[in-house]
Design an enzyme around this catalytic site. Structure first.
Site, PDB file in Angstrom:
ATOM      1  N   GLU A 178     -42.079  58.077 -59.303  1.00  0.00           N
ATOM      2  CA  GLU A 178     -40.740  57.704 -59.766  1.00  0.00           C
ATOM      3  C   GLU A 178     -40.212  56.612 -58.836  1.00  0.00           C
ATOM      4  O   GLU A 178     -40.164  56.808 -57.612  1.00  0.00           O
ATOM      5  CB  GLU A 178     -39.807  58.922 -59.734  1.00  0.00           C
ATOM      6  CG  GLU A 178     -40.177  59.988 -60.761  1.00  0.00           C
ATOM      7  CD  GLU A 178     -39.269  61.225 -60.729  1.00  0.00           C
ATOM      8  OE1 GLU A 178     -39.148  61.887 -61.766  1.00  0.00           O
ATOM      9  OE2 GLU A 178     -38.702  61.544 -59.662  1.00  0.00           O
TER      10      GLU A 178
ATOM     11  N   ASN B 115     -37.716  66.541 -61.542  1.00  0.00           N
ATOM     12  CA  ASN B 115     -37.087  67.729 -60.963  1.00  0.00           C
ATOM     13  C   ASN B 115     -35.785  68.106 -61.659  1.00  0.00           C
ATOM     14  O   ASN B 115     -35.274  69.201 -61.463  1.00  0.00           O
ATOM     15  CB  ASN B 115     -36.850  67.548 -59.459  1.00  0.00           C
ATOM     16  CG  ASN B 115     -38.130  67.803 -58.682  1.00  0.00           C
ATOM     17  OD1 ASN B 115     -39.048  68.456 -59.186  1.00  0.00           O
ATOM     18  ND2 ASN B 115     -38.196  67.284 -57.478  1.00  0.00           N
TER      19      ASN B 115
ATOM     20  N   HIS C 132     -40.940  58.114 -55.276  1.00  0.00           N
ATOM     21  CA  HIS C 132     -41.177  59.565 -55.276  1.00  0.00           C
ATOM     22  C   HIS C 132     -42.563  59.873 -55.827  1.00  0.00           C
ATOM     23  O   HIS C 132     -42.777  59.839 -57.046  1.00  0.00           O
ATOM     24  CB  HIS C 132     -40.069  60.258 -56.087  1.00  0.00           C
ATOM     25  CG  HIS C 132     -40.166  61.746 -56.079  1.00  0.00           C
ATOM     26  ND1 HIS C 132     -39.746  62.531 -57.123  1.00  0.00           N
ATOM     27  CD2 HIS C 132     -40.649  62.613 -55.154  1.00  0.00           C
ATOM     28  CE1 HIS C 132     -39.972  63.802 -56.831  1.00  0.00           C
ATOM     29  NE2 HIS C 132     -40.514  63.872 -55.649  1.00  0.00           N
TER      30      HIS C 132
ATOM     31  N   SER D 197     -37.474  63.889 -52.367  1.00  0.00           N
ATOM     32  CA  SER D 197     -37.531  64.473 -53.713  1.00  0.00           C
ATOM     33  C   SER D 197     -36.155  64.925 -54.177  1.00  0.00           C
ATOM     34  O   SER D 197     -35.998  65.290 -55.332  1.00  0.00           O
ATOM     35  CB  SER D 197     -38.514  65.640 -53.744  1.00  0.00           C
ATOM     36  OG  SER D 197     -38.291  66.499 -52.669  1.00  0.00           O
TER      37      SER D 197
HETATM   38  P1  NAI Z   1     -44.376  68.057 -44.185  1.00  0.00           P
HETATM   39  O1  NAI Z   1     -43.507  69.036 -43.497  1.00  0.00           O
HETATM   40  O2  NAI Z   1     -45.759  68.425 -44.609  1.00  0.00           O
HETATM   41  O3  NAI Z   1     -44.518  66.745 -43.266  1.00  0.00           O
HETATM   42  C1  NAI Z   1     -43.447  66.093 -42.640  1.00  0.00           C
HETATM   43  C2  NAI Z   1     -43.993  65.359 -41.418  1.00  0.00           C
HETATM   44  O4  NAI Z   1     -42.947  64.540 -40.902  1.00  0.00           O
HETATM   45  C3  NAI Z   1     -44.432  66.307 -40.282  1.00  0.00           C
HETATM   46  O5  NAI Z   1     -45.734  65.947 -39.880  1.00  0.00           O
HETATM   47  C4  NAI Z   1     -43.414  66.049 -39.176  1.00  0.00           C
HETATM   48  O6  NAI Z   1     -43.997  66.115 -37.884  1.00  0.00           O
HETATM   49  C5  NAI Z   1     -42.960  64.624 -39.494  1.00  0.00           C
HETATM   50  N1  NAI Z   1     -41.615  64.303 -39.019  1.00  0.00           N
HETATM   51  C6  NAI Z   1     -40.499  65.037 -39.183  1.00  0.00           C
HETATM   52  N2  NAI Z   1     -39.435  64.380 -38.652  1.00  0.00           N
HETATM   53  C7  NAI Z   1     -39.916  63.217 -38.150  1.00  0.00           C
HETATM   54  C8  NAI Z   1     -39.326  62.120 -37.484  1.00  0.00           C
HETATM   55  N3  NAI Z   1     -38.022  62.081 -37.222  1.00  0.00           N
HETATM   56  N4  NAI Z   1     -40.108  61.092 -37.117  1.00  0.00           N
HETATM   57  C9  NAI Z   1     -41.441  61.107 -37.368  1.00  0.00           C
HETATM   58  N5  NAI Z   1     -42.060  62.121 -38.002  1.00  0.00           N
HETATM   59  C10 NAI Z   1     -41.304  63.167 -38.385  1.00  0.00           C
HETATM   60  O7  NAI Z   1     -43.545  67.539 -45.445  1.00  0.00           O
HETATM   61  P2  NAI Z   1     -44.053  66.980 -46.866  1.00  0.00           P
HETATM   62  O8  NAI Z   1     -44.284  68.125 -47.780  1.00  0.00           O
HETATM   63  O9  NAI Z   1     -45.141  66.011 -46.632  1.00  0.00           O
HETATM   64  O10 NAI Z   1     -42.733  66.240 -47.376  1.00  0.00           O
HETATM   65  C11 NAI Z   1     -42.306  65.032 -46.808  1.00  0.00           C
HETATM   66  C12 NAI Z   1     -41.266  64.402 -47.711  1.00  0.00           C
HETATM   67  O11 NAI Z   1     -41.817  64.203 -49.015  1.00  0.00           O
HETATM   68  C13 NAI Z   1     -39.979  65.189 -47.913  1.00  0.00           C
HETATM   69  O12 NAI Z   1     -38.913  64.276 -48.043  1.00  0.00           O
HETATM   70  C14 NAI Z   1     -40.228  65.895 -49.228  1.00  0.00           C
HETATM   71  O13 NAI Z   1     -39.052  66.239 -49.898  1.00  0.00           O
HETATM   72  C15 NAI Z   1     -40.981  64.812 -49.987  1.00  0.00           C
HETATM   73  N6  NAI Z   1     -41.812  65.314 -51.073  1.00  0.00           N
HETATM   74  C16 NAI Z   1     -42.557  66.463 -50.905  1.00  0.00           C
HETATM   75  C17 NAI Z   1     -43.342  66.920 -51.948  1.00  0.00           C
HETATM   76  C18 NAI Z   1     -44.157  68.172 -51.768  1.00  0.00           C
HETATM   77  O14 NAI Z   1     -44.566  68.756 -52.782  1.00  0.00           O
HETATM   78  N7  NAI Z   1     -44.438  68.615 -50.559  1.00  0.00           N
HETATM   79  C19 NAI Z   1     -43.410  66.232 -53.246  1.00  0.00           C
HETATM   80  C20 NAI Z   1     -42.649  64.990 -53.271  1.00  0.00           C
HETATM   81  C21 NAI Z   1     -41.864  64.590 -52.234  1.00  0.00           C
END
Ligand code: NAI
Length: 393
Positions: free
Chosen positions: A154, A192, A142, A121
């Site tokens: 996006e 954003n 995105h 994001s």
């Molecule tokens: P989250 O923290 O809920 O999930 C991330 C997951 O990735 C975790 O289950 C973790 O164990 C896993 N992980 C971390 N490093 C890893 C690796 N090296 N190899 C394999 N698995 C790994 O995060 P979330 O909220 O789902 O966000 C994920 C991405 O999406 C980020 O880049 C965030 O910026 C983006 N994003 C998030 C939004 C939100 O509102 N939460 C909205 C749009 C994009």
């Protein structure tokens, strides 16, 4: 002979990865969902089961479809299972080095023609692509949270992305029932970036003691927004919102337009993160949102001020070719549920009157933060309006 399902790989089984896996599975794909953490995979499986049960109870899914969707997703810590996937979408932690490493690893696992996409994001797609052997097949996708419910995606090409991939990515997103818009790889992409004043100016008004959060929220809701800025920040999490603002501010070389707010930082420091911590700008432990102490006579100038700054940001994004006028408006209505597209709103209010609000603020404060977009100035002189049909935008 039954056609084999196209395999979609997702890396990261958190909130976003799980949601994207659900979207791909319900669109008829076989999905391989990889995480480094077994408990994240289990949580993701349980979360989908409970969503599926709810949808079946509401007659939105049949039992058979529910089983089919859940069966289509293979959850694993074994990266090799991604090998047959034609698309791999990454949704892991928001860290440039970690993401880059993951994509370098993926390049060694999947076919040379497979598409690699990031759900980042805030990070630069171009910077990630710069570390890849085949950056031309890399793109940003995105999604918004919760991914299965929010229509907007996006599509963000890196500088190195093969141009034809943009169209392919849009078609794939449409096939998944999404509304894709194309954004240039710049800080905050569309939503954003353009939404920053909704929070920033609201915080500024409260910081100056001109109105309470309740009054600002009520003013914006009276203008058609579903939630006020403070309610929304409490929902998003003040820590998350502050981090996005900070990253956009830094990425724009400290342009005062995006300067974070001390009030917000203090809320983060105090642990008043919003709904998730029981307290933010409002209290959630004991009572629902308080709606008293609202000064209705302030509604006019508050919404004028915030909407003028939002329009200014959207106009500047258009001027700087971040997206077409039509995509800019679609992004704000479908990604963050704004009551109207900001450029359509500018046409409706008139470019001249909007410019006047901005010039008034700039004169009053003498701050670059309020500088009007050069495009609005030109359009006011030439008495132009934004062209919003998709072909002409
Ligand atoms: P989250 O923290 O809920 O999930 C991330 C997951 O990735 C975790 O289950 C973790 O164990 C896993 N992980 C971390 N490093 C890893 C690796 N090296 N190899 C394999 N698995 C790994 O995060 P979330 O909220 O789902 O966000 C994920 C991405 O999406 C980020 O880049 C965030 O910026 C983006 N994003 C998030 C939004 C939100 O509102 N939460 C909205 C749009 C994009």
């Amino acid at each position: 002979m039954k056609k084999e399902k196209e395999c979609i790989g997702i890396v990261g089984a958190g909130a976003m990865g799980s949601g994207i896996a659900q979207i791909a599975a319900q669109s008829g794909h076989s999905v391989v969902l990889v995480d480094q953490n077994d408990s994240a995979l289990q949580k993701s499986e349980d979360a989908l089961a409970s969503v599926a049960n709810r949808l079946v109870a509401k007659d939105r899914w049949t039992m058979e479809f529910s089983h089919e969707v859940q069966r289509s997703i293979t959850r694993t810590t074994d990266w090799n299972q991604l090998a047959p996937c034609t698309w791999v979408i990454e949704a892991i932690v928001e860290d440039l080095d970690v993401k880059t490493e993951v994509f370098q690893k993926l390049e060694t696992l999947v076919d040379s023609k497979a598409i690699l996409a990031s759900n980042t994001s805030s990070l630069s797609l171009t910077a990630i692509a710069g570390q890849l052997s085949h950056p031309e097949r890399f793109v940003g996708l995105h999604f918004f949270n919760p991914a299965p419910l929010m229509a907007l995606v996006e599509v963000i090409p890196a500088l190195q992305t093969e141009p034809s991939l943009v169209k392919r990515a849009k078609l794939q997103m449409e096939a998944w029932g999404k509304t894709p818009v194309v954004a240039k790889d710049t800080p905050g992409f569309i939503v954003n970036r353009v939404a920053r004043p909704f929070y920033g100016e609201a915080l500024r008004i409260v910081e100056e003691g001109l109105a309470s959060p309740q009054t600002v929220d009520a003013a914006m809701k009276a203008s058609g927004f579903r939630m006020g800025p403070f309610e929304l920040m409490d929902l998003i999490g003040n820590d998350v919102n502050y981090a996005v603002t900070q990253s956009v501010f830094e990425a724009f070389y400290y342009d005062p337009r995006y300067r974070p707010s001390l009030i917000q930082k203090q809320h983060v420091d105090a642990g008043w993160l919003g709904r998730k911590s029981g307290k933010g700008y409002y209290l959630y432990e004991t009572s629902p949102i308080e709606t008293d102490a609202v000064e209705t006579e302030a509604f006019g100038w508050i919404s004028e001020r915030i909407i003028a700054l939002l329009i200014n940001e959207a106009a500047d994004a258009f001027y700087l070719n971040i997206a077409t006028a039509a995509d800019l408006d679609t992004a704000m209505t479908r990604g963050v549920n704004y009551p109207k597209g900001l450029l359509a709103w500018a046409n409706e209010r008139g470019i001249g009157p909007t410019l006047k609000v901005l010039e008034g603020l700039q004169e009053l404060y003498g701050e670059d933060r309020y500088r009007p977009s050069i495009l609005l100035k030109r359009m006011a002189v030439n008495q132009e309006a934004f062209q919003l049909d998709a072909t002409n935008a």
